[in-house]
Design a protein around this motif. Structure first.
Motif, PDB file in Angstrom:
ATOM      1  N   SER A 196      -2.407 -14.989  -1.118  1.00 47.08           N
ATOM      2  CA  SER A 196      -1.848 -13.642  -1.253  1.00 47.08           C
ATOM      3  C   SER A 196      -2.902 -12.628  -0.851  1.00 47.08           C
ATOM      4  O   SER A 196      -4.104 -12.924  -0.860  1.00 47.08           O
ATOM      5  N   GLY A 228      -1.367  -6.777   0.983  1.00 51.98           N
ATOM      6  CA  GLY A 228      -0.620  -6.426   2.170  1.00 51.98           C
ATOM      7  C   GLY A 228       0.152  -7.640   2.626  1.00 51.98           C
ATOM      8  O   GLY A 228       0.233  -8.646   1.919  1.00 51.98           O
ATOM      9  N   THR A 229       0.716  -7.544   3.825  1.00 48.95           N
ATOM     10  CA  THR A 229       1.512  -8.642   4.376  1.00 48.95           C
ATOM     11  C   THR A 229       0.661  -9.495   5.302  1.00 48.95           C
ATOM     12  O   THR A 229       0.159  -9.003   6.325  1.00 48.95           O
ATOM     13  N   PHE A 247      -0.109 -11.781   8.204  1.00 48.65           N
ATOM     14  CA  PHE A 247       0.587 -12.072   9.456  1.00 48.65           C
ATOM     15  C   PHE A 247      -0.116 -13.141  10.283  1.00 48.65           C
ATOM     16  O   PHE A 247       0.399 -13.585  11.302  1.00 48.65           O
ATOM     17  N   LYS A 250       5.550 -19.138   3.554  1.00 45.38           N
ATOM     18  CA  LYS A 250       5.103 -18.859   2.180  1.00 45.38           C
ATOM     19  C   LYS A 250       3.589 -18.795   2.072  1.00 45.38           C
ATOM     20  O   LYS A 250       3.067 -18.626   0.966  1.00 45.38           O
ATOM     21  N   ASN A 251       2.879 -18.980   3.188  1.00 44.78           N
ATOM     22  CA  ASN A 251       1.408 -18.988   3.167  1.00 44.78           C
ATOM     23  C   ASN A 251       0.883 -19.962   2.117  1.00 44.78           C
ATOM     24  O   ASN A 251      -0.043 -19.637   1.359  1.00 44.78           O
ATOM     25  N   TYR A 301      -4.079  -9.466   7.413  1.00 40.84           N
ATOM     26  CA  TYR A 301      -2.912  -8.871   6.761  1.00 40.84           C
ATOM     27  C   TYR A 301      -2.816  -7.394   7.084  1.00 40.84           C
ATOM     28  O   TYR A 301      -3.820  -6.737   7.400  1.00 40.84           O
ATOM     29  N   ARG A 302      -1.583  -6.879   7.037  1.00 41.78           N
ATOM     30  CA  ARG A 302      -1.334  -5.449   7.267  1.00 41.78           C
ATOM     31  C   ARG A 302      -1.407  -4.719   5.929  1.00 41.78           C
ATOM     32  O   ARG A 302      -0.714  -5.063   4.985  1.00 41.78           O
ATOM     33  N   ARG A 303      -2.236  -3.703   5.874  1.00 48.34           N
ATOM     34  CA  ARG A 303      -2.360  -2.911   4.659  1.00 48.34           C
ATOM     35  C   ARG A 303      -1.152  -1.997   4.504  1.00 48.34           C
ATOM     36  O   ARG A 303      -0.661  -1.460   5.502  1.00 48.34           O
ATOM     37  N   PRO A 304      -0.661  -1.789   3.295  1.00 46.12           N
ATOM     38  CA  PRO A 304       0.480  -0.876   3.103  1.00 46.12           C
ATOM     39  C   PRO A 304       0.200   0.530   3.617  1.00 46.12           C
ATOM     40  O   PRO A 304       1.098   1.215   4.111  1.00 46.12           O
ATOM     41  N   THR A 335      -5.471  -3.020   9.330  1.00 46.71           N
ATOM     42  CA  THR A 335      -5.509  -4.470   9.141  1.00 46.71           C
ATOM     43  C   THR A 335      -6.680  -4.867   8.264  1.00 46.71           C
ATOM     44  O   THR A 335      -7.801  -4.389   8.460  1.00 46.71           O
TER      45      THR A 335
END
Length: 128
Positions: free
Chosen positions: A25, A28-29, A31, A77-78, A104-107, A111
């Motif tokens: 986790s 952020g997301t 990718f 699901k990483n 990951y992309r920060r909200p 990155t």
């Protein structure tokens, strides 16, 4: 930063099975996530590679676990898994999950990344 959370360890008799899971986790997301793997460390010994898997599914195993352990991953699901069958007392150790090159992309935009991270470890004990 990126966190890895392991689960599934425990006490099992020789010949039994366990399945370890490790989910990545980030704030952020995620990718992009390169290789994931499992290491283990028994008391008084060094930490050794058990198995690894690339982002396209190529696997690598320690000779001592070939034919008994299977590593797999769910990229959506990483998460990485380690199915351990025919367990032996010498498999007793703390098992650590690893992941490298996590992006990951920060909200808020931009990155974030972590080039290498470890989980907190999960104890696997195999009784004879």
């Amino acid at each position: 930063q990126v966190q890895l959370v392991e689960s599934g360890g425990g006490l099992v008799q020789a010949g039994g099975s366990l399945r370890l899971s490790c989910a990545a986790s980030a704030p952020g997301t995620i990718f992009s996530l390169n290789a994931m793997g499992w290491y283990r460390q028994a008391p008084g010994q060094q930490r050794d590679l058990v198995a690894s898997i690339s982002n396209d599914g190529n696997t690598n195993y320690a000779d001592s676990v070939k034919g008994r352990f299977t590593i797999s991953r769910d990229n959506a699901k990483n998460t990485v898994y380690l199915q351990m069958n025919s367990l032996k007392p010498e498999d007793t150790a703390v098992y650590y999950c690893t992941a490298d090159h996590v992006f990951y992309r920060r909200p808020e935009g931009g990155t974030g990344y972590d080039l290498g991270t470890w989980g907190q470890g999960t104890q696997v004990t195999v009784s004879s």
